[in-house]
Design a protein around this motif. Structure first.
Motif, PDB file in Angstrom:
ATOM      1  N   LEU A   1      14.866-103.576 -42.431  1.00  0.00           N
ATOM      2  CA  LEU A   1      15.021-103.798 -40.993  1.00  0.00           C
ATOM      3  C   LEU A   1      16.046-102.772 -40.515  1.00  0.00           C
ATOM      4  N   ARG A   2      15.537-101.678 -39.987  1.00  0.00           N
ATOM      5  CA  ARG A   2      16.337-100.474 -39.827  1.00  0.00           C
ATOM      6  C   ARG A   2      17.032-100.463 -38.463  1.00  0.00           C
ATOM      7  N   PHE A   3      18.051-101.340 -38.350  1.00  0.00           N
ATOM      8  CA  PHE A   3      18.828-101.442 -37.120  1.00  0.00           C
ATOM      9  C   PHE A   3      20.030-100.499 -37.131  1.00  0.00           C
ATOM     10  N   ARG A   4      20.253 -99.815 -38.237  1.00  0.00           N
ATOM     11  CA  ARG A   4      21.379 -98.896 -38.361  1.00  0.00           C
ATOM     12  C   ARG A   4      20.855 -97.488 -38.629  1.00  0.00           C
TER      13      ARG A   4
ATOM     14  N   GLY B   1       2.611 -99.633 -36.889  1.00  0.00           N
ATOM     15  CA  GLY B   1       3.611 -98.994 -37.730  1.00  0.00           C
ATOM     16  C   GLY B   1       3.574 -97.484 -37.664  1.00  0.00           C
ATOM     17  N   ALA B   2       2.644 -96.926 -36.876  1.00  0.00           N
ATOM     18  CA  ALA B   2       2.512 -95.477 -36.761  1.00  0.00           C
ATOM     19  C   ALA B   2       2.901 -95.052 -35.357  1.00  0.00           C
ATOM     20  N   PRO B   3       3.994 -94.337 -35.191  1.00  0.00           N
ATOM     21  CA  PRO B   3       4.399 -93.921 -33.846  1.00  0.00           C
ATOM     22  C   PRO B   3       3.477 -92.832 -33.316  1.00  0.00           C
ATOM     23  N   PRO B   4       3.348 -92.734 -31.997  1.00  0.00           N
ATOM     24  CA  PRO B   4       2.549 -91.646 -31.426  1.00  0.00           C
ATOM     25  C   PRO B   4       3.206 -90.302 -31.710  1.00  0.00           C
ATOM     26  N   SER B   5       2.434 -89.250 -31.519  1.00  0.00           N
ATOM     27  CA  SER B   5       3.004 -87.910 -31.637  1.00  0.00           C
ATOM     28  C   SER B   5       3.990 -87.673 -30.505  1.00  0.00           C
ATOM     29  N   LEU B   6       4.879 -86.711 -30.703  1.00  0.00           N
ATOM     30  CA  LEU B   6       5.861 -86.413 -29.665  1.00  0.00           C
ATOM     31  C   LEU B   6       5.180 -85.948 -28.389  1.00  0.00           C
TER      32      LEU B   6
ATOM     33  N   PRO C   1      11.980 -97.631 -28.463  1.00  0.00           N
ATOM     34  CA  PRO C   1      10.701 -97.229 -27.883  1.00  0.00           C
ATOM     35  C   PRO C   1       9.997 -96.162 -28.716  1.00  0.00           C
ATOM     36  N   PHE C   2       8.740 -96.419 -29.039  1.00  0.00           N
ATOM     37  CA  PHE C   2       7.861 -95.510 -29.774  1.00  0.00           C
ATOM     38  C   PHE C   2       8.253 -95.362 -31.240  1.00  0.00           C
ATOM     39  N   GLY C   3       9.217 -96.142 -31.716  1.00  0.00           N
ATOM     40  CA  GLY C   3       9.550 -96.121 -33.134  1.00  0.00           C
ATOM     41  C   GLY C   3       8.515 -96.878 -33.944  1.00  0.00           C
ATOM     42  N   PRO C   4       8.395 -96.604 -35.238  1.00  0.00           N
ATOM     43  CA  PRO C   4       7.356 -97.262 -36.039  1.00  0.00           C
ATOM     44  C   PRO C   4       7.477 -98.779 -36.092  1.00  0.00           C
ATOM     45  N   ALA C   5       8.706 -99.301 -36.048  1.00  0.00           N
ATOM     46  CA  ALA C   5       8.851-100.760 -36.088  1.00  0.00           C
ATOM     47  C   ALA C   5       8.482-101.411 -34.773  1.00  0.00           C
TER      48      ALA C   5
ATOM     49  N   GLN D   1      11.387-110.134 -33.759  1.00  0.00           N
ATOM     50  CA  GLN D   1      10.025-109.628 -33.912  1.00  0.00           C
ATOM     51  C   GLN D   1       9.941-108.637 -35.061  1.00  0.00           C
ATOM     52  N   PHE D   2      11.062-108.004 -35.394  1.00  0.00           N
ATOM     53  CA  PHE D   2      11.039-106.997 -36.452  1.00  0.00           C
ATOM     54  C   PHE D   2      11.008-107.614 -37.848  1.00  0.00           C
ATOM     55  N   LEU D   3      11.194-108.930 -37.939  1.00  0.00           N
ATOM     56  CA  LEU D   3      11.110-109.582 -39.249  1.00  0.00           C
ATOM     57  C   LEU D   3       9.743-109.371 -39.888  1.00  0.00           C
ATOM     58  N   GLU D   4       8.725-109.281 -39.054  1.00  0.00           N
ATOM     59  CA  GLU D   4       7.362-109.102 -39.567  1.00  0.00           C
ATOM     60  C   GLU D   4       6.948-107.633 -39.608  1.00  0.00           C
ATOM     61  N   ARG D   5       7.882-106.720 -39.334  1.00  0.00           N
ATOM     62  CA  ARG D   5       7.550-105.299 -39.322  1.00  0.00           C
ATOM     63  C   ARG D   5       8.577-104.504 -40.131  1.00  0.00           C
ATOM     64  N   PRO D   6       8.700-104.791 -41.404  1.00  0.00           N
ATOM     65  CA  PRO D   6       9.668-104.040 -42.210  1.00  0.00           C
ATOM     66  C   PRO D   6       9.235-102.588 -42.378  1.00  0.00           C
ATOM     67  N   ILE D   7      10.218-101.711 -42.428  1.00  0.00           N
ATOM     68  CA  ILE D   7       9.972-100.283 -42.627  1.00  0.00           C
ATOM     69  C   ILE D   7      10.766 -99.860 -43.872  1.00  0.00           C
TER      70      ILE D   7
END
Length: 789
Positions: free
Chosen positions: A370-373, A190-195, A181-185, A235-241
């Motif tokens: 794909l930053r799953f780790r 690709g831009a997360p909200p501010s804290l 939740p709220f991560g860039p991916a 869904q993250f295949l199209e949102r690489p970070i």
């Protein structure tokens, strides 16, 4: 200045007072009216039942106990995508004194929870280890981890857990900071909200109005399912970070801030806090995404490709020194490519360069797009937060550096992990040991090297059997066949490894036997009767053995201890339905749906019970509800078709089955049901044609070819029937029905000499079955009479 009496200025001043009052009134109305509207909407929504508590812990009736809130995750990912915490009852405040239990709270995500089978996760091994290490003291490990959440949610769960007055908090978060939740991916931009914006939004969702707005904005989804769909990952295949993404520094800073808050909540509650870094699969998990050179026509790319080919060639011939050299060259030409760096790490492992290998494998993880780790930045943030706090009540458990597998020189791999971050039982045991040692040391009772319960004894305590192993490895097989895992460079080797583990577990289950496994579990439950997760393992074995009455009794005991366990209510419904207690099954399914209204399997089970009870209208209404949420749901569409056919609405039912086949091109189920309908209508040629389509979808399935052969035979197509039956036997030489029905097909053509070997094979496969003997005797008699050939 005072106005002069009788002048225009005096009149203006007098007339200004009502105008000022009106302006003030308008301004107050402009402020108060929206507040009144919001207040009215808020209470209107609450009174209409559209508010859910957002606290992690909620009261369980009037019992004075608390239970985890099944809807807790909805505030972060929406109600349809939300996973639920583990259920169970707990006293809101831990008692004090020598007889008080040692209470431990575990916080984290799916790795801390214990996916894919939480009953054998790290918290469960921690329970078993501490029970044995601290005899005479009751140990209470409470697992608050929830799949797919991250530190934003864990912070809220931690704040809600302060009143539990645990002795220890165990923190194991970090894998989902980019994709959660709220991560860039997870953000289309690709831009997360501010804290600040995140926390304001979460606070707003604590209101009924905020929940209503969030639910309307939430992306549609089919709902909760026990099937390991993992649809959220592709869904993250199209949102690489990439590693250079500008949002990553802010992600790590936000994680550090949340982690600091979580630790402070733990300290304020009176607990000692153990903070873990994240161990991940480094050695046996190639990157899911790589930032590879794209211009295949450039000289630089061609040079890199040549170096890659040289590395692969050296790997294949076992020349590890040459492989290290080739992959080093390739990395120099494409330093941002995660896969190339990973292959260099493997080459160094094979060459015995363990320190350098680990460095390259860690870099490959950090470069994975794909930053799953959790990457090195997240783990370093954890170390920095703990060091900065400098509290004697906060300890770092550096699992990233300390978790070791069977070879201590080798970085963590398939000996500890199922896939990227989820630990096998072996890995959960080792991780639990790290936390348990820190706890025991904090209690002033240092643990010696031989003081801990062995891994094998822990498995017995938790109810692990080969049947559980087969189930879990089957789930991993399903996961591995979906993107992005199916696209990994080692997919073929990994799939064979998983198949071997499934085969091993299946063989071990056969060797042990279901009766012995049930006996073992009953003994364990007798020693730990309050352990509902252990008892649930017994329920699953009883269901496997079709001991439905016993399964019902044990599941009711599970639910007495875990009344919010939605899967338990579903499994109770399944067992009651199989036991013929349909009214009670309806009630159990409804209890499950009261907790989670979008629980697909519970809705399917309820529809089936309605249908079996002669209530087709209610069954159709239930299935229509599923299809309204998920129009392509396979089982709902197939079941709807079969119910319509049972209502003598064959055309409509057939149309539903055909649609199910179109919507699910990889499944043979709708085709099999459609063929069965045609066969029952004596439309055998049509049935054979549908089975042929099913065979095209699943060519290695001997049963489908066998059924196709039977229908061809009934349709008067003996040659085609014989061909299909022989194809089935080529796939499964020990297929009893294949031999028997091929013999019948040959005998019907008076080819008795060819039929005899088939009947003999069938008799050999089932020596106690009298039917092959009857057919064999008849065929031999016909031959003696000179009939056929």
């Amino acid at each position: 200045m005072q106005p002069v009496p009788g002048t225009p200025l005096e009149n203006t001043a007098d007339s200004a007072k009502p105008g000022q009052l009106r302006r003030i009134g308008f301004r107050l109305a402009a402020i108060l009216l929206p507040l009144a509207i919001v207040f009215a909407l808020e209470w209107g929504l609450r009174l209409s039942g559209r508010y859910q508590s957002t606290s992690f812990w909620i009261p369980h009736g009037d019992s004075g106990t608390w239970m985890p809130n099944p809807a807790f995750a909805a505030r972060f990912v929406g109600p349809s995508m939300a996973r639920m915490p583990r259920s169970g009852l707990v006293q809101p405040a831990n008692s004090t004194g020598p007889d008080s239990p040692l209470r431990i709270l575990v916080f984290g995500e799916s790795a801390a929870l214990g996916d894919p089978e939480p009953a054998f996760g790290m918290p469960r091994f921690l329970q078993a280890l501490l029970e044995a290490r601290l005899p005479g003291r009751r140990v209470e490990v409470l697992n608050t981890a929830v799949t797919a959440l991250n530190s934003h949610a864990i912070r809220e769960a931690a704040r809600d857990s302060r009143d539990l007055k645990a002795d220890f908090w165990v923190l194991y978060p970090g894998n989902n900071e980019v994709i959660g939740p709220f991560g860039p991916a997870s953000m289309p931009s690709g831009a997360p909200p501010s804290l600040a914006a995140i926390r304001f939004g979460l606070a707003a969702r604590q209101s009924a109005l905020g929940q209503w707005i969030a639910n309307r904005q939430a992306a549609s989804a089919s709902g909760l399912s026990l099937t390991q769909r993992w649809t959220g990952l592709d869904q993250f295949l199209e949102r690489p970070i990439p590693a250079t993404h500008p949002a990553l520094p802010a992600v790590r800073d936000t994680f550090a801030t949340n982690l600091r808050d979580i630790i402070q909540y733990g300290l304020a509650s009176g607990a000692q806090v153990l903070v873990g870094t994240m161990a991940v699969n480094l050695a046996d998990f190639p990157p899911l995404g790589s930032d590879s050179p794209r211009d295949t026509n450039s000289p630089a790319t061609r040079s890199w490709m040549a170096a890659v080919e040289a590395g692969r060639s050296a790997d294949a011939r076992g020349d590890f020194a040459a492989a290290v050299s080739a992959w080093t060259n390739a990395v120099a030409q494409a330093p941002a490519d995660a896969e190339t760096r990973y292959r260099l790490g493997l080459a160094r492992l094979n060459a015995g360069e363990f320190k350098e290998a680990r460095r390259d494998l860690e870099l490959a993880r950090d470069l994975d797009t794909l930053r799953f780790r959790a990457d090195s930045g997240i783990n370093q943030a954890t170390r920095d937060v703990v060091a900065a706090l400098g509290s004697p009540r906060v300890a770092l458990v550096d699992a990233d550096r300390s978790l070791k597998g069977t070879d201590p020189d080798r970085p963590p791999g398939a000996d500890l992990f199922f896939e990227h971050v989820h630990l096998r039982p072996e890995g959960n045991y080792e991780l639990a040991r790290l936390f348990a040692e820190s706890i025991v040391n904090s209690l002033g009772s240092p643990a010696g090297p031989n003081a801990w319960l062995s891994y094998e004894d822990c498995l017995d305590r938790l109810g692990w059997t080969p049947f559980a192993a087969a189930r879990v490895w089957g789930q991993i097989r399903t996961l591995a066949q979906r993107p992005p895992f199916s696209r990994q460079s080692h997919a073929a080797l990994r799939d064979q490894y998983v198949e071997d583990r499934v085969a091993d577990a299946t063989r071990d289950a056969r060797t042990l036997g279901l009766t012995a496994a049930v006996t073992r579990l009953k003994s364990a439950v007798g020693e730990h009767p309050e352990d509902w997760e252990l008892r649930e393992q017994l329920v699953r074995l009883l269901q496997l053995g079709r001991q439905w009455t016993n399964a019902v009794a044990e599941e009711r005991e599970v639910l007495r201890r875990a009344p919010g366990h939605v899967v338990g209510w579903f499994e109770l419904g399944e067992s009651l339905a199989q036991a013929g207690q349909r009214d009670a099954a309806v009630e159990a399914y409804q209890r499950a749906l009261a907790i989670r209204p979008d629980f697909i399997e519970a809705r399917l089970g309820l529809a089936q019970v309605y249908s079996d009870s002669g209530r087709p209208t209610e069954a159709l209404a239930t299935l229509d509800g599923i299809l309204n949420d998920a129009p392509q749901d396979l089982y709902a569409r197939v079941n709807r078709g079969m119910i319509l056919i049972g209502m003598k609405r064959s055309d409509a039912g057939i149309e539903e089955l055909q649609r199910a086949a179109r919507d699910n091109p990889a499944s043979t189920l709708p085709l099999v049901r459609l063929a069965e309908v045609y066969s029952a209508q004596n439309s055998h040629a049509a049935a054979a044609s549908v089975y042929a389509e099913a065979v095209a979808r699943e060519p290695a399935n001997p049963s489908l070819r066998h059924r196709m052969g039977i229908e061809r035979s009934k349709a008067g197509q003996p040659a085609a029937a014989e061909a299909a039956l022989r194809e089935a036997l080529q796939l499964a030489p020990d297929f009893y029905l294949g031999h028997l029905d091929l013999g019948v097909a040959l005998a019907q053509q008076s080819r008795f000499s060819e039929a005899v070997p088939e009947f003999e094979a069938a008799q050999r496969l089932q020596p106690t079955n009298s039917l092959p003997r009857q057919y064999l005797d008849l065929a031999r008699k016909k031959l003696q009479e000179g009939g056929g050939n």
